[in-house]
Design a protein around this motif. Sequence first.
Motif, PDB file in Angstrom:
ATOM      1  N   TYR A   1       0.873  -1.114  -0.187  1.00 40.12           N
ATOM      2  CA  TYR A   1      -0.191   0.160  -0.107  1.00 40.12           C
ATOM      3  C   TYR A   1       0.822   1.168  -0.060  1.00 40.12           C
ATOM      4  CZ  TYR A   1      -4.338   2.793   1.036  1.00 40.12           C
ATOM      5  OH  TYR A   1      -5.016   3.820   0.821  1.00 40.12           O
ATOM      6  N   ARG A   2       2.058   1.219   0.595  1.00 39.93           N
ATOM      7  CA  ARG A   2       2.798   2.356   0.860  1.00 39.93           C
ATOM      8  C   ARG A   2       3.455   2.759  -0.409  1.00 39.93           C
ATOM      9  NH1 ARG A   2       6.607   0.060   3.986  1.00 39.93           N
ATOM     10  NH2 ARG A   2       4.954  -0.132   5.690  1.00 39.93           N
ATOM     11  N   VAL A   3       3.424   1.963  -1.584  1.00 39.77           N
ATOM     12  CA  VAL A   3       4.054   2.190  -2.946  1.00 39.77           C
ATOM     13  C   VAL A   3       3.024   2.541  -3.807  1.00 39.77           C
ATOM     14  CG1 VAL A   3       6.210   1.653  -2.346  1.00 39.77           C
ATOM     15  CG2 VAL A   3       4.819   0.059  -3.378  1.00 39.77           C
ATOM     16  N   LEU A   4       1.594   2.609  -3.424  1.00 42.95           N
ATOM     17  CA  LEU A   4       0.428   2.522  -4.563  1.00 42.95           C
ATOM     18  C   LEU A   4       0.324   4.102  -4.898  1.00 42.95           C
ATOM     19  CD1 LEU A   4      -2.006  -0.121  -3.201  1.00 42.95           C
ATOM     20  CD2 LEU A   4      -0.289  -0.414  -4.737  1.00 42.95           C
ATOM     21  N   ALA A   5       0.107   4.318  -6.366  1.00 47.69           N
ATOM     22  CA  ALA A   5      -0.385   5.598  -6.771  1.00 47.69           C
ATOM     23  C   ALA A   5      -1.795   5.697  -6.461  1.00 47.69           C
ATOM     24  CB  ALA A   5       0.098   5.686  -8.266  1.00 47.69           C
ATOM     25  N   ASP A   6      -2.174   6.966  -6.360  1.00 45.03           N
ATOM     26  CA  ASP A   6      -3.806   7.108  -5.923  1.00 45.03           C
ATOM     27  C   ASP A   6      -4.555   6.637  -7.180  1.00 45.03           C
ATOM     28  OD1 ASP A   6      -3.121   8.789  -3.712  1.00 45.03           O
ATOM     29  OD2 ASP A   6      -3.300  10.543  -4.604  1.00 45.03           O
ATOM     30  N   SER A   7      -3.982   6.420  -8.368  1.00 46.24           N
ATOM     31  CA  SER A   7      -4.807   5.953  -9.471  1.00 46.24           C
ATOM     32  C   SER A   7      -4.659   4.520  -9.741  1.00 46.24           C
ATOM     33  CB  SER A   7      -4.562   6.590 -10.980  1.00 46.24           C
ATOM     34  OG  SER A   7      -3.130   6.348 -11.109  1.00 46.24           O
ATOM     35  N   TYR A   8      -4.032   3.850  -8.576  1.00 46.01           N
ATOM     36  CA  TYR A   8      -3.504   2.252  -8.769  1.00 46.01           C
ATOM     37  C   TYR A   8      -4.806   1.401  -9.054  1.00 46.01           C
ATOM     38  CZ  TYR A   8      -2.193  -2.212  -7.233  1.00 46.01           C
ATOM     39  OH  TYR A   8      -2.204  -3.580  -6.827  1.00 46.01           O
ATOM     40  N   THR A   9      -4.593   0.088  -9.867  1.00 39.61           N
ATOM     41  CA  THR A   9      -5.633  -0.558 -10.172  1.00 39.61           C
ATOM     42  C   THR A   9      -4.818  -2.182 -10.036  1.00 39.61           C
ATOM     43  OG1 THR A   9      -5.448  -0.592 -12.608  1.00 39.61           O
ATOM     44  CG2 THR A   9      -6.955   0.790 -11.519  1.00 39.61           C
ATOM     45  N   PHE A  10      -5.587  -2.913  -9.454  1.00 32.88           N
ATOM     46  CA  PHE A  10      -5.054  -4.460  -9.477  1.00 32.88           C
ATOM     47  C   PHE A  10      -6.220  -5.234 -10.482  1.00 32.88           C
ATOM     48  CE2 PHE A  10      -5.422  -8.657  -7.878  1.00 32.88           C
ATOM     49  CZ  PHE A  10      -4.108  -9.032  -8.343  1.00 32.88           C
ATOM     50  N   SER A  11      -5.865  -6.021 -11.310  1.00 34.97           N
ATOM     51  CA  SER A  11      -7.230  -6.589 -12.174  1.00 34.97           C
ATOM     52  C   SER A  11      -6.430  -7.726 -12.534  1.00 34.97           C
ATOM     53  CB  SER A  11      -7.434  -5.784 -13.218  1.00 34.97           C
ATOM     54  OG  SER A  11      -6.456  -5.393 -14.037  1.00 34.97           O
ATOM     55  N   GLY A  12      -7.665  -8.726 -13.291  1.00 38.29           N
ATOM     56  CA  GLY A  12      -7.087  -9.978 -13.873  1.00 38.29           C
ATOM     57  C   GLY A  12      -7.460 -11.391 -13.363  1.00 38.29           C
ATOM     58  N   LEU A  13      -7.649 -11.295 -12.098  1.00 32.52           N
ATOM     59  CA  LEU A  13      -8.211 -12.658 -11.568  1.00 32.52           C
ATOM     60  C   LEU A  13      -9.685 -12.955 -11.913  1.00 32.52           C
ATOM     61  CD1 LEU A  13      -6.675 -12.543  -8.021  1.00 32.52           C
ATOM     62  CD2 LEU A  13      -5.857 -13.685  -9.732  1.00 32.52           C
ATOM     63  N   PRO A  14      -9.838 -14.296 -12.092  1.00 28.41           N
ATOM     64  CA  PRO A  14     -11.253 -14.685 -12.526  1.00 28.41           C
ATOM     65  C   PRO A  14     -12.209 -14.233 -11.566  1.00 28.41           C
ATOM     66  CG  PRO A  14      -9.765 -16.627 -12.735  1.00 28.41           C
ATOM     67  CD  PRO A  14      -9.166 -15.249 -11.965  1.00 28.41           C
ATOM     68  N   ASP A  15     -13.443 -13.782 -11.778  1.00 26.94           N
ATOM     69  CA  ASP A  15     -14.543 -13.380 -10.993  1.00 26.94           C
ATOM     70  C   ASP A  15     -14.282 -12.289 -10.009  1.00 26.94           C
ATOM     71  OD1 ASP A  15     -16.168 -15.384 -12.487  1.00 26.94           O
ATOM     72  OD2 ASP A  15     -15.060 -16.989 -10.993  1.00 26.94           O
ATOM     73  N   MET A  16     -13.458 -11.309 -10.413  1.00 22.68           N
ATOM     74  CA  MET A  16     -13.196 -10.249  -9.738  1.00 22.68           C
ATOM     75  C   MET A  16     -13.064  -9.131 -10.344  1.00 22.68           C
ATOM     76  SD  MET A  16      -9.308  -9.564  -7.941  1.00 22.68           S
ATOM     77  CE  MET A  16      -8.706  -8.519  -9.171  1.00 22.68           C
ATOM     78  N   GLU A  17     -13.869  -8.044  -9.622  1.00 26.99           N
ATOM     79  CA  GLU A  17     -13.809  -6.642 -10.227  1.00 26.99           C
ATOM     80  C   GLU A  17     -12.457  -5.920 -10.077  1.00 26.99           C
ATOM     81  OE1 GLU A  17     -16.747  -4.847 -11.614  1.00 26.99           O
ATOM     82  OE2 GLU A  17     -17.378  -6.779 -11.333  1.00 26.99           O
ATOM     83  N   THR A  18     -12.080  -5.168 -10.764  1.00 27.71           N
ATOM     84  CA  THR A  18     -10.752  -4.307 -10.787  1.00 27.71           C
ATOM     85  C   THR A  18     -10.659  -3.538  -9.325  1.00 27.71           C
ATOM     86  OG1 THR A  18     -10.753  -3.744 -12.981  1.00 27.71           O
ATOM     87  CG2 THR A  18      -9.414  -2.337 -11.578  1.00 27.71           C
ATOM     88  N   VAL A  19      -9.765  -3.801  -8.757  1.00 24.42           N
ATOM     89  CA  VAL A  19      -9.435  -3.203  -7.568  1.00 24.42           C
ATOM     90  C   VAL A  19      -8.708  -1.951  -7.425  1.00 24.42           C
ATOM     91  CG1 VAL A  19      -8.284  -3.691  -5.121  1.00 24.42           C
ATOM     92  CG2 VAL A  19      -9.301  -5.562  -6.442  1.00 24.42           C
ATOM     93  N   ASP A  20      -9.121  -0.856  -6.929  1.00 21.75           N
ATOM     94  CA  ASP A  20      -8.303   0.506  -6.828  1.00 21.75           C
ATOM     95  C   ASP A  20      -7.727   0.881  -5.520  1.00 21.75           C
ATOM     96  OD1 ASP A  20     -10.346   1.259  -5.074  1.00 21.75           O
ATOM     97  OD2 ASP A  20     -11.232   2.483  -6.535  1.00 21.75           O
ATOM     98  N   LYS A  21      -7.063   1.670  -5.341  1.00 19.45           N
ATOM     99  CA  LYS A  21      -6.292   2.076  -4.161  1.00 19.45           C
ATOM    100  C   LYS A  21      -7.138   2.043  -3.045  1.00 19.45           C
ATOM    101  CE  LYS A  21      -2.944   5.009  -1.815  1.00 19.45           C
ATOM    102  NZ  LYS A  21      -2.025   5.975  -2.065  1.00 19.45           N
ATOM    103  N   VAL A  22      -8.300   2.715  -3.115  1.00 12.32           N
ATOM    104  CA  VAL A  22      -9.263   2.924  -1.930  1.00 12.32           C
ATOM    105  C   VAL A  22      -9.724   1.521  -1.309  1.00 12.32           C
ATOM    106  CG1 VAL A  22     -11.541   4.075  -1.310  1.00 12.32           C
ATOM    107  CG2 VAL A  22      -9.846   5.081  -2.659  1.00 12.32           C
ATOM    108  N   SER A  23     -10.076   0.664  -2.288  1.00 11.34           N
ATOM    109  CA  SER A  23     -10.494  -0.625  -2.027  1.00 11.34           C
ATOM    110  C   SER A  23      -9.498  -1.919  -1.690  1.00 11.34           C
ATOM    111  CB  SER A  23     -11.462  -1.251  -2.822  1.00 11.34           C
ATOM    112  OG  SER A  23     -10.924  -1.418  -4.283  1.00 11.34           O
TER     113      SER A  23
END
Length: 136
Positions: free
Chosen positions: A40-62
């Motif tokens: 979390y310490r190195v995430l940009a405010d616009s960060y996204t994590f995506s690609g796992l099956p059956d998963m919505e894109t995850v942003d920094k807030v979530s």
Amino acid sequence: VLRAETLAQTKTPNMSVEQSIAALDSYNRGWLTGDSSTIYRVLADSYTFSGLPDMETVDKVSFKMFWVNFKSTVEDQGGPKAVSSHFMDLKDAVRRVMDDYVVESGNWDLDGFGKGVYLTAVKDGLVLWNEVTKNT
């Protein structure tokens, strides 16, 4: 004066790349050890994590809530315990500097959960995004 400005201009991108490499190393260390605060310490405010099956894109807030649920799911499926200090393996990484970006691609392996490929982009010392695929 022009010479000093030229030297300063050439140092700034290199410093940014060095910061990005350090941020990527820290981000990866967080995944390897299962430490979300390191990630979390190195995430940009616009960060996204995506690609796992059956998963919505995850942003920094979530991200923090995602992490708690993700580690629990992994443990329930036979993966490392939530308190384990070894969470994931990252292998066969290829890292490149492209303009002001540092990008890395490689293979991830999470015992009991799955494995796949990841691609991460970093700029100005902050992780912008991480996309993964999961092998079936």
